[in-house]
Design an enzyme around this catalytic site. Structure first.
Site, PDB file in Angstrom:
ATOM      1  N   ASP A 147       0.828  -1.200   0.000  1.00 17.18           N
ATOM      2  CA  ASP A 147       0.000   0.000   0.000  1.00 17.18           C
ATOM      3  C   ASP A 147       0.865   1.252   0.000  1.00 17.18           C
ATOM      4  N   CYS A 192     -15.578 -13.594 -13.477  1.00 15.89           N
ATOM      5  CA  CYS A 192     -16.817 -12.818 -13.350  1.00 15.89           C
ATOM      6  C   CYS A 192     -17.890 -13.306 -14.322  1.00 15.89           C
ATOM      7  N   CYS A 206     -21.780 -12.046 -14.700  1.00 18.59           N
ATOM      8  CA  CYS A 206     -22.208 -11.362 -13.468  1.00 18.59           C
ATOM      9  C   CYS A 206     -21.897  -9.873 -13.551  1.00 18.59           C
ATOM     10  N   CYS A 259     -21.763  -6.177  -8.804  1.00 19.69           N
ATOM     11  CA  CYS A 259     -21.080  -5.041  -8.178  1.00 19.69           C
ATOM     12  C   CYS A 259     -21.460  -3.742  -8.875  1.00 19.69           C
ATOM     13  N   CYS A 290     -23.484  -0.963  -6.546  1.00 17.57           N
ATOM     14  CA  CYS A 290     -22.767   0.217  -6.016  1.00 17.57           C
ATOM     15  C   CYS A 290     -23.777   1.325  -5.714  1.00 17.57           C
ATOM     16  N   CYS A 348     -15.785   1.528   2.123  1.00 23.55           N
ATOM     17  CA  CYS A 348     -17.073   1.012   1.629  1.00 23.55           C
ATOM     18  C   CYS A 348     -16.831  -0.397   1.090  1.00 23.55           C
ATOM     19  N   CYS A 391     -19.414  -3.191  -3.015  1.00 27.16           N
ATOM     20  CA  CYS A 391     -19.175  -3.919  -4.272  1.00 27.16           C
ATOM     21  C   CYS A 391     -18.472  -5.251  -4.019  1.00 27.16           C
ATOM     22  N   CYS A 398     -20.610  -9.516  -4.046  1.00 25.74           N
ATOM     23  CA  CYS A 398     -19.845 -10.296  -5.032  1.00 25.74           C
ATOM     24  C   CYS A 398     -19.882 -11.788  -4.667  1.00 25.74           C
TER      25      CYS A 398
HETATM   26  C1  B12 Z   1      -6.025   4.778  -5.172  1.00 27.85           C
HETATM   27  C2  B12 Z   1      -6.559   3.586  -4.419  1.00 27.85           C
HETATM   28  C3  B12 Z   1      -7.911   3.566  -4.124  1.00 27.85           C
HETATM   29  C4  B12 Z   1      -8.874   4.607  -4.645  1.00 27.85           C
HETATM   30  C5  B12 Z   1      -9.209   4.271  -6.117  1.00 27.85           C
HETATM   31  C6  B12 Z   1      -9.559   2.805  -6.365  1.00 27.85           C
HETATM   32  C7  B12 Z   1      -9.343   2.373  -7.804  1.00 27.85           C
HETATM   33  N1  B12 Z   1     -10.211   1.512  -8.278  1.00 27.85           N
HETATM   34  O1  B12 Z   1      -8.380   2.786  -8.456  1.00 27.85           O
HETATM   35  C8  B12 Z   1     -10.045   4.487  -3.639  1.00 27.85           C
HETATM   36  C9  B12 Z   1      -9.801   5.438  -2.480  1.00 27.85           C
HETATM   37  C10 B12 Z   1     -11.420   4.742  -4.219  1.00 27.85           C
HETATM   38  C11 B12 Z   1      -9.840   3.060  -3.170  1.00 27.85           C
HETATM   39  C12 B12 Z   1     -10.853   2.289  -2.663  1.00 27.85           C
HETATM   40  C13 B12 Z   1     -10.679   0.981  -2.258  1.00 27.85           C
HETATM   41  N2  B12 Z   1      -9.520   0.341  -2.091  1.00 27.85           N
HETATM   42 CO1  B12 Z   1      -7.851   1.064  -2.685  1.00 27.85          CO
HETATM   43  N3  B12 Z   1      -6.183   1.575  -3.279  1.00 27.85           N
HETATM   44  C14 B12 Z   1      -5.699   2.538  -4.037  1.00 27.85           C
HETATM   45  C15 B12 Z   1      -4.206   2.418  -4.314  1.00 27.85           C
HETATM   46  C16 B12 Z   1      -3.438   3.365  -3.366  1.00 27.85           C
HETATM   47  C17 B12 Z   1      -3.811   2.673  -5.757  1.00 27.85           C
HETATM   48  C18 B12 Z   1      -4.746   1.990  -6.774  1.00 27.85           C
HETATM   49  C19 B12 Z   1      -4.398   2.363  -8.196  1.00 27.85           C
HETATM   50  O2  B12 Z   1      -3.259   2.651  -8.528  1.00 27.85           O
HETATM   51  N4  B12 Z   1      -5.378   2.416  -9.043  1.00 27.85           N
HETATM   52  C20 B12 Z   1      -5.105   2.784 -10.393  1.00 27.85           C
HETATM   53  C21 B12 Z   1      -6.131   2.212 -11.337  1.00 27.85           C
HETATM   54  C22 B12 Z   1      -5.623   2.513 -12.753  1.00 27.85           C
HETATM   55  O3  B12 Z   1      -6.143   0.845 -11.106  1.00 27.85           O
HETATM   56  P1  B12 Z   1      -7.421  -0.100 -11.170  1.00 27.85           P
HETATM   57  O4  B12 Z   1      -8.694   0.563 -10.927  1.00 27.85           O
HETATM   58  O5  B12 Z   1      -7.015  -1.209 -10.322  1.00 27.85           O
HETATM   59  O6  B12 Z   1      -7.329  -0.404 -12.765  1.00 27.85           O
HETATM   60  C23 B12 Z   1      -6.986  -1.663 -13.290  1.00 27.85           C
HETATM   61  C24 B12 Z   1      -8.203  -2.407 -13.826  1.00 27.85           C
HETATM   62  O7  B12 Z   1      -9.085  -1.469 -14.420  1.00 27.85           O
HETATM   63  C25 B12 Z   1      -7.553  -3.341 -14.860  1.00 27.85           C
HETATM   64  N5  B12 Z   1      -8.260  -3.433 -16.097  1.00 27.85           N
HETATM   65  C26 B12 Z   1      -7.883  -2.891 -17.279  1.00 27.85           C
HETATM   66  N6  B12 Z   1      -8.771  -3.191 -18.236  1.00 27.85           N
HETATM   67  C27 B12 Z   1      -9.754  -3.940 -17.657  1.00 27.85           C
HETATM   68  C28 B12 Z   1     -10.905  -4.498 -18.197  1.00 27.85           C
HETATM   69  C29 B12 Z   1     -11.756  -5.250 -17.362  1.00 27.85           C
HETATM   70  C30 B12 Z   1     -12.983  -5.864 -17.952  1.00 27.85           C
HETATM   71  C31 B12 Z   1     -11.450  -5.405 -15.972  1.00 27.85           C
HETATM   72  C32 B12 Z   1     -12.377  -6.150 -15.056  1.00 27.85           C
HETATM   73  C33 B12 Z   1     -10.273  -4.803 -15.434  1.00 27.85           C
HETATM   74  C34 B12 Z   1      -9.444  -4.094 -16.303  1.00 27.85           C
HETATM   75  O8  B12 Z   1      -6.254  -2.779 -15.175  1.00 27.85           O
HETATM   76  C35 B12 Z   1      -6.110  -1.518 -14.549  1.00 27.85           C
HETATM   77  C36 B12 Z   1      -4.653  -1.227 -14.264  1.00 27.85           C
HETATM   78  O9  B12 Z   1      -4.094  -2.174 -13.397  1.00 27.85           O
HETATM   79  C37 B12 Z   1      -3.955   0.901  -3.968  1.00 27.85           C
HETATM   80  C38 B12 Z   1      -2.569   0.606  -3.344  1.00 27.85           C
HETATM   81  C39 B12 Z   1      -1.510   0.557  -4.398  1.00 27.85           C
HETATM   82  N7  B12 Z   1      -0.382   1.124  -4.119  1.00 27.85           N
HETATM   83  O10 B12 Z   1      -1.704  -0.011  -5.458  1.00 27.85           O
HETATM   84  C40 B12 Z   1      -5.115   0.563  -3.017  1.00 27.85           C
HETATM   85  C41 B12 Z   1      -5.795  -0.791  -3.209  1.00 27.85           C
HETATM   86  C42 B12 Z   1      -6.094  -0.979  -4.676  1.00 27.85           C
HETATM   87  N8  B12 Z   1      -7.086  -0.617  -2.470  1.00 27.85           N
HETATM   88  C43 B12 Z   1      -7.453  -1.662  -1.871  1.00 27.85           C
HETATM   89  C44 B12 Z   1      -8.680  -1.748  -1.162  1.00 27.85           C
HETATM   90  C45 B12 Z   1      -8.829  -2.892  -0.175  1.00 27.85           C
HETATM   91  C46 B12 Z   1      -9.679  -0.807  -1.392  1.00 27.85           C
HETATM   92  C47 B12 Z   1     -11.146  -0.882  -0.915  1.00 27.85           C
HETATM   93  C48 B12 Z   1     -11.747  -2.269  -0.968  1.00 27.85           C
HETATM   94  C49 B12 Z   1     -11.208  -0.304   0.517  1.00 27.85           C
HETATM   95  C50 B12 Z   1     -12.604  -0.126   1.041  1.00 27.85           C
HETATM   96  N9  B12 Z   1     -13.275  -1.164   1.493  1.00 27.85           N
HETATM   97  O11 B12 Z   1     -13.092   0.989   1.083  1.00 27.85           O
HETATM   98  C51 B12 Z   1     -11.831   0.107  -1.899  1.00 27.85           C
HETATM   99  C52 B12 Z   1     -12.342  -0.613  -3.164  1.00 27.85           C
HETATM  100  C53 B12 Z   1     -12.942   0.335  -4.181  1.00 27.85           C
HETATM  101  C54 B12 Z   1     -12.915  -0.265  -5.576  1.00 27.85           C
HETATM  102  N10 B12 Z   1     -14.000  -0.859  -6.013  1.00 27.85           N
HETATM  103  O12 B12 Z   1     -11.855  -0.194  -6.229  1.00 27.85           O
HETATM  104  C55 B12 Z   1      -6.512  -2.840  -2.063  1.00 27.85           C
HETATM  105  C56 B12 Z   1      -7.107  -3.812  -3.110  1.00 27.85           C
HETATM  106  C57 B12 Z   1      -7.028  -5.262  -2.746  1.00 27.85           C
HETATM  107  C58 B12 Z   1      -7.626  -6.143  -3.818  1.00 27.85           C
HETATM  108  N11 B12 Z   1      -7.916  -7.375  -3.424  1.00 27.85           N
HETATM  109  O13 B12 Z   1      -7.821  -5.761  -4.945  1.00 27.85           O
HETATM  110  C59 B12 Z   1      -5.197  -2.077  -2.536  1.00 27.85           C
HETATM  111  C60 B12 Z   1      -4.333  -2.868  -3.499  1.00 27.85           C
HETATM  112  C61 B12 Z   1      -4.409  -1.730  -1.262  1.00 27.85           C
HETATM  113  C62 B12 Z   1      -3.575  -2.899  -0.807  1.00 27.85           C
HETATM  114  N12 B12 Z   1      -2.266  -2.796  -0.935  1.00 27.85           N
HETATM  115  O14 B12 Z   1      -4.076  -3.894  -0.365  1.00 27.85           O
HETATM  116  N13 B12 Z   1      -8.594   2.658  -3.349  1.00 27.85           N
HETATM  117  S1  SF4 Z   2     -19.884  -8.986  -8.301  1.00 31.34           S
HETATM  118 FE1  SF4 Z   2     -17.891 -10.036  -8.238  1.00 31.34          FE
HETATM  119  S2  SF4 Z   2     -18.090 -11.742  -9.676  1.00 31.34           S
HETATM  120 FE2  SF4 Z   2     -19.785 -10.323 -10.084  1.00 31.34          FE
HETATM  121  S3  SF4 Z   2     -18.958  -8.981 -11.703  1.00 31.34           S
HETATM  122 FE3  SF4 Z   2     -18.518  -7.977  -9.776  1.00 31.34          FE
HETATM  123  S4  SF4 Z   2     -16.461  -8.615  -9.237  1.00 31.34           S
HETATM  124 FE4  SF4 Z   2     -17.201 -10.029 -10.813  1.00 31.34          FE
HETATM  125  S1  SF4 Z   3     -16.348   1.003  -2.769  1.00 29.14           S
HETATM  126 FE1  SF4 Z   3     -18.558   1.466  -2.571  1.00 29.14          FE
HETATM  127  S2  SF4 Z   3     -18.871   3.380  -3.693  1.00 29.14           S
HETATM  128 FE2  SF4 Z   3     -16.832   2.585  -4.296  1.00 29.14          FE
HETATM  129  S3  SF4 Z   3     -17.209   1.380  -6.154  1.00 29.14           S
HETATM  130 FE3  SF4 Z   3     -17.404  -0.058  -4.440  1.00 29.14          FE
HETATM  131  S4  SF4 Z   3     -19.588  -0.037  -3.877  1.00 29.14           S
HETATM  132 FE4  SF4 Z   3     -19.208   1.758  -5.159  1.00 29.14          FE
END
Ligand code: B12
Ligand code: SF4
Ligand code: SF4
Length: 372
Positions: A137, A192, A195, A198, A202, A244, A247, A251
């Site tokens: 992280d 997925c 499905c 999520c 949301c 939060c 999502c 799942c």
């Molecule tokens: C910024 C950040 C956030 C932000 C933005 C989240 C986001 N989605 O980017 C906020 C504050 C909203 C957040 C929330 C959460 N976070 Co956060 N967050 C981070 C952080 C610091 C960086 C993430 C990052 O760089 N995102 C950049 C974008 C570009 O990445 P991405 O969304 O993952 O994009 C990828 C996918 O889209 C994928 N992709 C590309 N094409 C396609 C096509 C399809 C069809 C699919 C499915 C995917 C896909 O490739 C992209 C690039 O890798 C990391 C720690 C770290 N250093 O990595 C933790 C991290 C991602 N968070 C984590 C957690 C636990 C959470 C929360 C669950 C916490 C909570 N309960 O509130 C939520 C989940 C929200 C969500 N649904 O994502 C964990 C995730 C663990 C896991 N199993 O995935 C991390 C890894 C922290 C850790 N070290 O454990 N987070």
């Molecule tokens: S709820 Fe879980 S299994 Fe269903 S689409 Fe979302 S991430 Fe995939």
């Molecule tokens: S963490 Fe909550 S608000 Fe953010 S994408 Fe997931 S369900 Fe939506």
């Protein structure tokens, strides 16, 4: 199995040794990713930032070139040892009254035990003559992409990494090393399918495409972001005060794996927070209890702001203690807190408490909204 420092690839038995160390010290899964530039993550960071989907987040978005290049973190990097640790603990009973909820990943500090596992791997690699540095992280590495490259799981439509058979309630971290370890050869297949629970589940429609979260709508980010909490998302916030899980809760493959809650964990779990206690606590007490959470500028005001919104959603406006707390915040020295107290009071039907004499613009804005 493992020669002293070498540029020849090391065989799988050495990976097994590192994995065994990780598992012994607290990781649940360990895999190996290549240490090349994470191009997909880099492109996603840049494109999403340009598209406004990062809102004002910094984290890995601050320097996408650095955070997607393991070699920038450890010169000569050859591989990443990626570890996942489950954060599913048994859920304590919800107390009665006005209670705020905390996302599972923040119930206790799950990063500390993950870091202990990563450090144990670091020590072994260093003792064998390699450079190795642990990151969990930390904004130097995009953890999910590293986990995907290591073959630990697939990217769910909720953007989380889901581990086969266990789902996404895992924290992730990596050791970047100069050891030329054999890397995962195939990604985990998408689980997925058709499905999209999520996306539909949301509360703020923040998942704008499969795997893409609009941070400006995501409650997890809005709770961390400094400033006025957007009014249009306050009701959807419900009782949440930090993080939060929606999502992930909806799942189907998630929540199937429960870690045994240790005595120490069960003593310190912060799953539910009495909102009135939080709103009555001193700065020092709040930092003492919640300082390990991400709080902008380590300012407990953001906790109070979140608690006021949650109180507006789940409190009882006829309760004397609720009334006293609202009165106190309606005259707080911080306009930010007066503004959210106005909203909470109006939500709870306490319009009689509102004095339309405030001169601060953000408070006036809330008073106008409350009156309309
Ligand atoms: C910024 C950040 C956030 C932000 C933005 C989240 C986001 N989605 O980017 C906020 C504050 C909203 C957040 C929330 C959460 N976070 Co956060 N967050 C981070 C952080 C610091 C960086 C993430 C990052 O760089 N995102 C950049 C974008 C570009 O990445 P991405 O969304 O993952 O994009 C990828 C996918 O889209 C994928 N992709 C590309 N094409 C396609 C096509 C399809 C069809 C699919 C499915 C995917 C896909 O490739 C992209 C690039 O890798 C990391 C720690 C770290 N250093 O990595 C933790 C991290 C991602 N968070 C984590 C957690 C636990 C959470 C929360 C669950 C916490 C909570 N309960 O509130 C939520 C989940 C929200 C969500 N649904 O994502 C964990 C995730 C663990 C896991 N199993 O995935 C991390 C890894 C922290 C850790 N070290 O454990 N987070
Ligand atoms: S709820 Fe879980 S299994 Fe269903 S689409 Fe979302 S991430 Fe995939
Ligand atoms: S963490 Fe909550 S608000 Fe953010 S994408 Fe997931 S369900 Fe939506």
């Amino acid at each position: 199995m493992r020669p002293q420092q070498t540029s020849e690839p090391i065989d799988d038995r050495y990976v097994d040794v590192l994995r065994a160390i990780g598992l012994k010290f607290g990781a649940d899964h360990v895999g190996i990713a290549p240490a090349g530039v994470m191009q997909r993550a880099r492109d996603s960071l840049i494109v999403r930032k340009q598209a406004g989907l990062a809102d004002s987040m910094q984290f890995t978005y601050r320097n996408p070139i650095r955070s997607t290049d393991p070699n920038a973190a450890v010169k000569g990097a050859q591989a990443m040892v990626v570890a996942a640790r489950s954060y599913v603990l048994s859920e304590p009973d919800r107390p009665a009254g006005a209670i705020g909820s905390v996302a599972r990943y923040a119930w206790v500090d799950h990063y500390e035990p993950l870091r202990i596992a990563l450090k144990a791997i670091v020590e072994r690699l260093r003792s064998d003559g390699f450079k190795a540095v642990a990151f969990a992280d930390d904004n130097s590495v995009v953890d999910r992409e590293a986990a995907w490259l290591a073959g630990l799981g697939w990217f769910g439509k909720n953007a989380n990494i889901l581990l086969p058979g266990s789902g996404s309630f895992f924290v992730l971290g990596s050791v970047i090393t100069t050891a030329p370890l054999p890397v995962a050869t195939a990604p985990v297949a998408d689980g997925c399918g058709s499905c999209q629970r999520c996306i539909d589940g949301c509360p703020t429609a923040a998942i704008v495409a499969p795997g893409v979260v609009d941070a400006g709508r995501c409650l997890a980010w809005l709770l961390q972001r400094p400033g006025v909490f957007p009014r249009q998302f306050r009701a959807a916030l419900g009782d949440r005060i930090y993080g939060c899980d929606e999502c992930q809760i909806v799942c189907p493959p998630t929540v199937r794996f429960e870690r045994k809650t240790s005595v120490n964990e069960s003593k310190h779990i912060q799953a539910w927070v009495p909102l009135l206690d939080m709103l009555e606590a001193s700065d020092d007490a709040l930092i003492d209890s919640y300082g390990r959470w991400y709080l902008a500028d380590r300012n407990p005001m953001w906790l109070r702001r979140n608690a006021l919104i949650a109180l507006g959603n789940v409190g009882d406006g006829t309760d004397v203690r609720v009334g006293a707390v609202l009165q106190r915040y309606l005259v707080d020295s911080e306009p930010m807190l007066r503004a959210h107290a106005v909203w909470a009071a109006a939500q709870l039907g306490c319009h009689h408490m509102l004095a339309f004499t405030d001169t601060d613009p953000i408070v006036i804005d809330e008073l106008v909204a409350a009156a309309s």
